[in-house]
Design a protein around this motif. Structure first.
Motif, short mmCIF file in Angstrom:
data_model
loop_
_atom_site.label_atom_id
_atom_site.label_comp_id
_atom_site.label_asym_id
_atom_site.label_seq_id
_atom_site.Cartn_x
_atom_site.Cartn_y
_atom_site.Cartn_z
N HIS A 49 109.74 60.37 -29.33
CA HIS A 49 108.88 60.61 -30.49
C HIS A 49 109.01 59.53 -31.57
N GLY A 50 109.94 58.61 -31.40
CA GLY A 50 110.17 57.65 -32.46
C GLY A 50 110.78 58.28 -33.68
N ALA A 51 111.49 59.40 -33.48
CA ALA A 51 112.13 60.12 -34.59
C ALA A 51 113.59 59.70 -34.70
N GLY A 52 114.16 59.91 -35.86
CA GLY A 52 115.55 59.51 -36.07
C GLY A 52 116.54 60.45 -35.40
N TYR A 53 116.19 61.75 -35.34
CA TYR A 53 117.18 62.74 -34.90
C TYR A 53 116.50 63.87 -34.13
N CYS A 54 117.28 64.49 -33.27
CA CYS A 54 116.86 65.70 -32.56
C CYS A 54 118.07 66.62 -32.45
N ALA A 171 102.45 64.64 -31.83
CA ALA A 171 102.76 65.91 -32.48
C ALA A 171 104.24 65.98 -32.77
N GLY A 172 104.57 66.36 -33.99
CA GLY A 172 105.97 66.44 -34.39
C GLY A 172 106.44 65.28 -35.23
N THR A 173 105.58 64.29 -35.43
CA THR A 173 106.01 63.09 -36.17
C THR A 173 105.27 62.93 -37.50
N MET A 174 104.56 63.98 -37.92
CA MET A 174 103.71 63.85 -39.11
C MET A 174 104.17 64.70 -40.29
N GLY A 175 105.23 65.48 -40.10
CA GLY A 175 105.75 66.30 -41.18
C GLY A 175 107.18 65.92 -41.51
N GLY A 194 114.93 77.37 -24.27
CA GLY A 194 115.46 76.21 -24.98
C GLY A 194 114.52 75.81 -26.09
N GLY A 195 115.02 75.04 -27.04
CA GLY A 195 114.20 74.56 -28.14
C GLY A 195 114.85 73.36 -28.78
N ALA A 196 114.15 72.75 -29.71
CA ALA A 196 114.69 71.59 -30.43
C ALA A 196 113.93 71.39 -31.73
N VAL A 197 114.58 70.74 -32.67
CA VAL A 197 113.95 70.33 -33.92
C VAL A 197 114.16 68.83 -34.06
N ILE A 198 113.07 68.11 -34.35
CA ILE A 198 113.18 66.67 -34.61
C ILE A 198 112.88 66.40 -36.08
N THR A 199 113.48 65.36 -36.60
CA THR A 199 113.26 64.92 -37.97
C THR A 199 113.73 63.48 -38.08
N SER A 200 113.29 62.81 -39.11
CA SER A 200 113.81 61.48 -39.39
C SER A 200 114.61 61.46 -40.68
N ASP A 201 114.90 62.66 -41.19
CA ASP A 201 115.70 62.78 -42.40
C ASP A 201 117.14 63.15 -42.04
N GLU A 203 119.73 64.19 -43.81
CA GLU A 203 120.28 65.42 -44.39
C GLU A 203 119.71 66.66 -43.69
N THR A 204 118.44 66.59 -43.34
CA THR A 204 117.85 67.72 -42.61
C THR A 204 118.54 67.89 -41.26
N ASP A 205 118.77 66.78 -40.57
CA ASP A 205 119.44 66.87 -39.27
C ASP A 205 120.87 67.38 -39.42
N ARG A 206 121.56 66.95 -40.45
CA ARG A 206 122.93 67.41 -40.68
C ARG A 206 122.93 68.93 -40.91
N ALA A 207 121.96 69.41 -41.69
CA ALA A 207 121.87 70.85 -41.92
C ALA A 207 121.58 71.60 -40.63
#
Length: 373
Positions: A49-54, A171-175, A194-201, A203-207
């Protein structure tokens, strides 16, 4: 043989060697929880996804719940979403102690009517939660404008949109974050949950990582904010790693099925007739489900039983009309488009390994039933 909307056995026969090798690899690894398979999948899914974290979690519902909590949602807050969705979207919001606030959907694509969103914003609104439904993305530009104007966060519900694109963006890279489900029926499905959350922030990933493991920063460490036991299973993670490399092929397979439906049923469309899915400009549809519409839906489904064809409705009961959510105070009639669609939509068989002969049988039976109405 009864025709169903989804089946995995043909795909399993094709991929069996790889799937069983994934299981053997985990069992022989000596690490069954939060090991190298989860770590590897998280890195690869983020990279796709080109995201920083999953952060891998145990199911899509908790992906939404933990995603909301990581964005600061809690008791007293409001989250704007839709009622034309699977109940877990709303269950997750209420699980944080927040209140879901519904806007209606558009008749043309069944997606969030973004023209209604700003009027639903209050001082208690914390997050906008668009659902990328049935395999294509909601209109994100107006949501990002509203979020920026009012200081809100956006959590994308991508449970049905793995690999879908919106003006070139996945999808998943616009919020601010995005939640995914890997339930077996999904475009990218596990052999369990199973599931996952992606983010490029960061602090959000740490939480998120703390929330999925009781609120601990690491094993048997101090709990600073009580969290959950919500870890992605090692076996499912390893299977998902293998299947991730085939995700684009799965999407193309679903599009091929959709093209055959268009060829076989396209001449039956029109006012009062069968309405096929519409793909919005700028969207790349992945057809998680192939949802059609007809005002005599119930008669059609009943007649198809004589052909041994059993189809689904996604979804027959809008969330706001379910008794379990009555305390939210949304009466019937409050979301007219959502409620109208619930009486007319139904899903045709859709999965990449759907045999052409089975699809042709479905098309032929549906044509005969429609001609007899």
């Amino acid at each position: 043989m009864t025709v169903h909307v989804w089946d995995y056995l043909a795909e399993y026969e094709k991929e069996k060697e790889d799937i069983l090798d994934a299981v053997e690899r985990v069992f022989a690894s000596g690490q069954l929880v939060l090991g190298q398979s989860v770590k590897g999948f998280e890195e690869e899914f983020a990279r796709y996804h080109g995201a920083g974290y999953c952060t891998g979690v145990d199911n899509g519902t908790n992906a939404l719940k933990l995603g909301l909590e990581a964005l600061g949602v809690g008791p007293g807050d409001e989250v704007i979403t839709v009622s034309n969705t699977a109940a877990p979207t709303v269950v997750a919001i209420m699980g944080t102690g927040a209140t879901p606030v519904f806007v209606d959907v558009r008749e043309s694509d069944f997606l969030m009517d973004t023209d209604q969103v700003e009027a639903a914003v209050t001082p208690r609104t914390k997050v906008l939660l668009p659902v990328h439904l049935y395999g294509q993305c909601a209109d994100m530009a107006p949501l990002k404008r509203i979020a920026g104007k009012h200081g809100l966060k956006i959590l994308e519900d991508c449970a049905q949109a793995h690999g879908a694109r919106h003006h070139g963006r996945l999808a998943g890279t616009m919020g601010d974050a995005a939640a995914f489900s890997f339930y077996p029926t999904k475009v990218l499905g596990a052999y369990g949950d199973g599931g996952a959350v992606i983010t490029s922030d960061e602090e959000t990933d740490r939480a998120l990582r703390q929330l999925r493991y009781y609120g601990m920063e690491k094993v048997y460490y101090v709990v600073r904010t009580p969290g959950h036991n919500s870890r992605l299973d090692e076996v499912q993670a390893e299977i998902l790693r293998r299947k991730l490399g085939r995700l684009d092929a799965y999407v193309e397979g679903r599009n091929a099925v959709a093209r055959r439906y268009e060829e076989g049923l396209g001449d039956l469309t029109g006012p009062g007739g069968l309405l096929l899915p519409a793909t919005n400009d700028g969207n790349g549809h992945v057809y998680y489900v192939y949802v059609v519409r007809h005002p005599r839906r119930d008669d059609i489904l009943e007649a198809l039983k004589a052909y041994d064809i059993s189809l689904n409705i996604s979804y027959p009961w809008p969330v706001h009309t379910m008794s379990g959510f009555a305390r939210l105070g949304w009466s019937e009639g409050s979301l007219p488009v959502t409620e109208k669609l619930a009486g007319e939509i139904f899903s045709l068989p859709m999965y990449p390994s759907l045999p052409e002969a089975v699809q042709e049988r479905t098309i032929s039976a549906l044509r005969e039933v429609l001609a007899a109405l």
